[in-house]
Design a protein around this motif. Structure first.
Motif, PDB file in Angstrom:
ATOM      1  N   VAL A 111       0.964  -1.704  -0.441  1.00  8.89           N
ATOM      2  CA  VAL A 111       0.165   0.073  -0.553  1.00  8.89           C
ATOM      3  C   VAL A 111       0.918   0.804  -0.452  1.00  8.89           C
ATOM      4  CG1 VAL A 111      -1.627   1.331   1.512  1.00  8.89           C
ATOM      5  CG2 VAL A 111      -2.307  -1.535   0.774  1.00  8.89           C
ATOM      6  N   ARG A 112       2.069   1.029   1.268  1.00 11.46           N
ATOM      7  CA  ARG A 112       2.962   2.094   0.401  1.00 11.46           C
ATOM      8  C   ARG A 112       3.561   2.987  -0.652  1.00 11.46           C
ATOM      9  NH1 ARG A 112       5.483   4.512   5.067  1.00 11.46           N
ATOM     10  NH2 ARG A 112       4.919   2.497   6.195  1.00 11.46           N
ATOM     11  N   GLN A 113       3.936   1.813  -1.357  1.00 11.31           N
ATOM     12  CA  GLN A 113       4.689   2.140  -2.867  1.00 11.31           C
ATOM     13  C   GLN A 113       3.246   2.196  -3.265  1.00 11.31           C
ATOM     14  OE1 GLN A 113       6.014  -2.312  -3.009  1.00 11.31           O
ATOM     15  NE2 GLN A 113       8.351  -1.670  -2.698  1.00 11.31           N
ATOM     16  N   ALA A 114       1.999   1.990  -3.580  1.00  8.29           N
ATOM     17  CA  ALA A 114       0.904   2.745  -3.847  1.00  8.29           C
ATOM     18  C   ALA A 114       1.030   3.680  -4.122  1.00  8.29           C
ATOM     19  CB  ALA A 114       0.077   1.287  -4.548  1.00  8.29           C
ATOM     20  N   SER A 135       0.065   8.764   5.149  1.00  5.43           N
ATOM     21  CA  SER A 135      -0.025   8.676   6.682  1.00  5.43           C
ATOM     22  C   SER A 135      -1.777   9.913   6.869  1.00  5.43           C
ATOM     23  CB  SER A 135       0.308   8.994   7.757  1.00  5.43           C
ATOM     24  OG  SER A 135       0.733   8.934   8.818  1.00  5.43           O
ATOM     25  N   ARG A 136      -1.085  10.287   6.258  1.00  5.03           N
ATOM     26  CA  ARG A 136      -2.689  11.731   6.522  1.00  5.03           C
ATOM     27  C   ARG A 136      -3.887  10.673   5.880  1.00  5.03           C
ATOM     28  NH1 ARG A 136       0.438  15.873   6.281  1.00  5.03           N
ATOM     29  NH2 ARG A 136       0.069  16.315   3.585  1.00  5.03           N
ATOM     30  N   THR A 137      -3.613  10.007   4.635  1.00  5.38           N
ATOM     31  CA  THR A 137      -4.569  10.408   3.863  1.00  5.38           C
ATOM     32  C   THR A 137      -5.087   8.343   3.835  1.00  5.38           C
ATOM     33  OG1 THR A 137      -3.043  10.930   1.952  1.00  5.38           O
ATOM     34  CG2 THR A 137      -5.152   8.981   1.436  1.00  5.38           C
ATOM     35  N   VAL A 138      -4.156   7.527   4.666  1.00  3.26           N
ATOM     36  CA  VAL A 138      -4.681   6.046   4.891  1.00  3.26           C
ATOM     37  C   VAL A 138      -6.098   6.550   6.106  1.00  3.26           C
ATOM     38  CG1 VAL A 138      -3.117   5.309   4.188  1.00  3.26           C
ATOM     39  CG2 VAL A 138      -2.467   5.670   6.153  1.00  3.26           C
ATOM     40  N   ASP A 139      -5.937   7.531   7.283  1.00  7.60           N
ATOM     41  CA  ASP A 139      -6.425   7.974   7.755  1.00  7.60           C
ATOM     42  C   ASP A 139      -7.753   8.060   7.717  1.00  7.60           C
ATOM     43  OD1 ASP A 139      -4.815   7.054  10.256  1.00  7.60           O
ATOM     44  OD2 ASP A 139      -3.858   9.378  10.710  1.00  7.60           O
ATOM     45  N   GLU A 140      -7.517   9.470   6.791  1.00  7.00           N
ATOM     46  CA  GLU A 140      -9.311  10.041   6.206  1.00  7.00           C
ATOM     47  C   GLU A 140      -9.555   8.804   5.571  1.00  7.00           C
ATOM     48  OE1 GLU A 140      -9.955  13.912   3.676  1.00  7.00           O
ATOM     49  OE2 GLU A 140      -7.771  12.573   3.793  1.00  7.00           O
ATOM     50  N   LEU A 148      -0.138  -0.134   5.366  1.00  2.00           N
ATOM     51  CA  LEU A 148       0.823   0.827   3.962  1.00  2.00           C
ATOM     52  C   LEU A 148       1.621  -0.644   4.266  1.00  2.00           C
ATOM     53  CD1 LEU A 148       1.640   4.215   6.464  1.00  2.00           C
ATOM     54  CD2 LEU A 148       0.225   3.564   4.198  1.00  2.00           C
ATOM     55  N   ASP A 149       2.545  -1.769   5.179  1.00  4.31           N
ATOM     56  CA  ASP A 149       3.122  -2.457   4.612  1.00  4.31           C
ATOM     57  C   ASP A 149       2.317  -3.429   4.089  1.00  4.31           C
ATOM     58  OD1 ASP A 149       5.417  -0.618   5.199  1.00  4.31           O
ATOM     59  OD2 ASP A 149       5.344  -0.713   7.253  1.00  4.31           O
ATOM     60  N   ARG A 150       1.436  -3.854   3.546  1.00  2.00           N
ATOM     61  CA  ARG A 150       0.327  -5.270   3.452  1.00  2.00           C
ATOM     62  C   ARG A 150       0.692  -5.216   2.139  1.00  2.00           C
ATOM     63  NH1 ARG A 150      -3.129  -4.941   7.681  1.00  2.00           N
ATOM     64  NH2 ARG A 150      -4.707  -6.171   6.469  1.00  2.00           N
ATOM     65  N   TYR A 151      -0.070  -6.321   1.689  1.00  3.72           N
ATOM     66  CA  TYR A 151      -0.141  -6.438   0.256  1.00  3.72           C
ATOM     67  C   TYR A 151      -1.581  -6.218  -0.106  1.00  3.72           C
ATOM     68  CZ  TYR A 151       4.498  -7.119  -0.894  1.00  3.72           C
ATOM     69  OH  TYR A 151       6.226  -6.498  -0.517  1.00  3.72           O
ATOM     70  N   PRO A 152      -2.057  -6.247  -1.603  1.00  3.60           N
ATOM     71  CA  PRO A 152      -3.760  -5.667  -1.589  1.00  3.60           C
ATOM     72  C   PRO A 152      -4.390  -7.175  -1.500  1.00  3.60           C
ATOM     73  CG  PRO A 152      -2.772  -5.073  -3.781  1.00  3.60           C
ATOM     74  CD  PRO A 152      -1.651  -5.432  -2.123  1.00  3.60           C
ATOM     75  N   HIS A 153      -3.220  -8.321  -1.569  1.00  2.23           N
ATOM     76  CA  HIS A 153      -4.149  -9.822  -1.486  1.00  2.23           C
ATOM     77  C   HIS A 153      -4.356 -10.159  -0.233  1.00  2.23           C
ATOM     78  CE1 HIS A 153      -0.369 -11.271  -0.492  1.00  2.23           C
ATOM     79  NE2 HIS A 153      -0.823 -12.262   0.161  1.00  2.23           N
ATOM     80  N   GLU A 154      -4.012  -9.245   0.700  1.00  2.00           N
ATOM     81  CA  GLU A 154      -4.244  -9.502   3.031  1.00  2.00           C
ATOM     82  C   GLU A 154      -5.410  -8.084   3.082  1.00  2.00           C
ATOM     83  OE1 GLU A 154      -0.526  -9.053   4.975  1.00  2.00           O
ATOM     84  OE2 GLU A 154       0.122  -8.329   2.859  1.00  2.00           O
ATOM     85  N   PHE A 155      -6.263  -7.695   2.253  1.00  2.00           N
ATOM     86  CA  PHE A 155      -7.097  -6.954   2.560  1.00  2.00           C
ATOM     87  C   PHE A 155      -8.715  -7.616   1.914  1.00  2.00           C
ATOM     88  CE2 PHE A 155      -3.621  -4.441   2.182  1.00  2.00           C
ATOM     89  CZ  PHE A 155      -3.917  -3.942   3.898  1.00  2.00           C
ATOM     90  N   SER A 156      -9.661  -7.354   2.517  1.00  2.00           N
ATOM     91  CA  SER A 156     -10.978  -7.689   2.299  1.00  2.00           C
ATOM     92  C   SER A 156     -10.846  -6.848   1.049  1.00  2.00           C
ATOM     93  CB  SER A 156     -12.047  -7.202   2.816  1.00  2.00           C
ATOM     94  OG  SER A 156     -11.783  -6.425   3.633  1.00  2.00           O
TER      95      SER A 156
END
Length: 323
Positions: A111-114, A135-140, A148-156
């Motif tokens: 997510v951080r790289q994207a 950091s502000r945007t993911v909070d938003e 931030l340090d995980r990959y898309p397949h790890e999310f719903s």
């Protein structure tokens, strides 16, 4: 409100066939003379059956698909005439949210790289400033910092769509093109994403071009709606007025076919017969006349223009409804 986006006489055609096994070449008329405006802070919905051209319109606005003719003016700048450098700068102000929250994310990037890539491409800050912005945007968008340090397949699916929204927001755009952003999500998750988009729209004063086939979603989110049929806008106006009292027979059929989550509500369904004509072989006159119960001789011979039939209401019909 001042106009942010102005679309005039947009046309897009695709070639189909022409090979040894696929038969003669045919022209698919995907978008036929589409015009609309989006004001600052306004959300416009594009609705219609699958294949009506609404997603093609959305993608031509960013020139992800090049239109054949027509004009697209964003805040006074002609997007069709913009050079590569000018278009890159303008795209910083216009972003898109895709329908599939998994296919639109690179599975090899965290997510951080994207989220950092758009900021680096547009040279918006040093490493420390980019990290703070992300950091502000993911909070938003309601994601934890640990995402931030995980990959898309790890999310719903809903979390992945929040990542897609964050990627669109990180450049602080003024206009977001949302191409069916909740259609791939469960109903409860749809509500959460819509509430998020509604909050962002208010807080950031964002404008939206919102593509959807779900009239309930459009009723909730969009200020105005454009109903499309076979590449044309056949009715437009304030969302609630169009859906509660449609002027075009097709708009009424579309409204009646939308599920109502109220067991006590009784709707008399409009009758519709026949199939949608092929976009490679449009009928003469009004494209809806082969399926319309109100069809008369004039409908078979002339193409109705999208004309003003009531205050803030336009419809392309010779014999509009009186709802």
């Amino acid at each position: 409100m001042s106009t942010l986006l102005q679309v005039r006489n947009l046309i897009k055609r695709f070639e189909s066939g022409g090979g040894w096994l696929s038969g003669p070449k045919q022209i698919v008329r995907a978008v036929n003379d589409v015009s609309f405006d989006v004001a600052r802070g306004q959300s416009i919905g594009l609705v219609g059956e699958s294949g009506c051209g609404k997603s093609t319109v959305a993608r031509t606005l960013l020139r992800l698909i090049e239109p054949d003719s027509g004009s697209i003016t964003f805040d006074g700048a002609d997007l069709r005439q913009a050079s590569a450098g000018d278009l890159r700068r303008l795209r910083q102000r216009i972003q898109i949210i895709f329908q599939d929250p998994f296919a639109s994310l690179n599975p090899r990037r965290t997510v951080r790289q994207a989220l950092s890539e758009p900021l680096r491409v547009h040279h918006l800050g040093n490493a420390q400033e980019i990290a703070a912005k992300i950091s502000r945007t993911v909070d938003e968008v309601g994601l934890p910092q640990s995402a931030l340090d995980r990959y898309p397949h790890e999310f719903s699916g809903g979390q992945r769509q929040r990542i897609g929204i964050a990627r669109a927001l990180v450049l602080d755009p003024e206009l977001i093109v949302a191409d069916e952003p909740v259609s791939a999500l469960d109903v409860s998750v749809q509500a959460q994403i819509l509430q998020l988009l509604e909050r962002l729209k208010t807080e950031r004063r964002l404008s939206f071009v919102f593509v959807s086939h779900d009239l309930g979603v459009v009723r909730h989110f969009c200020d105005e709606v454009c109903v499309m049929y076979l590449g044309r806008i056949i009715e437009s106006g304030p969302t609630r007025r169009v859906l509660d009292g449609p002027l075009h027979p097709y708009s009424r059929v579309l409204r009646d076919c939308s599920p109502v989550p109220d067991p006590a509500a009784r709707i008399k369904l409009s009758r519709i017969t026949g199939e949608v004509p092929a976009p490679t072989n449009l009928p003469p006159g009004c494209p809806y006349h082969p399926r319309c119960a109100r069809m008369q001789a004039e409908c078979r011979e002339k193409l109705p223009e999208l004309a003003s039939l009531a205050p803030d209401r336009r419809a392309a019909c010779f014999f509009p409804l009186n709802d």
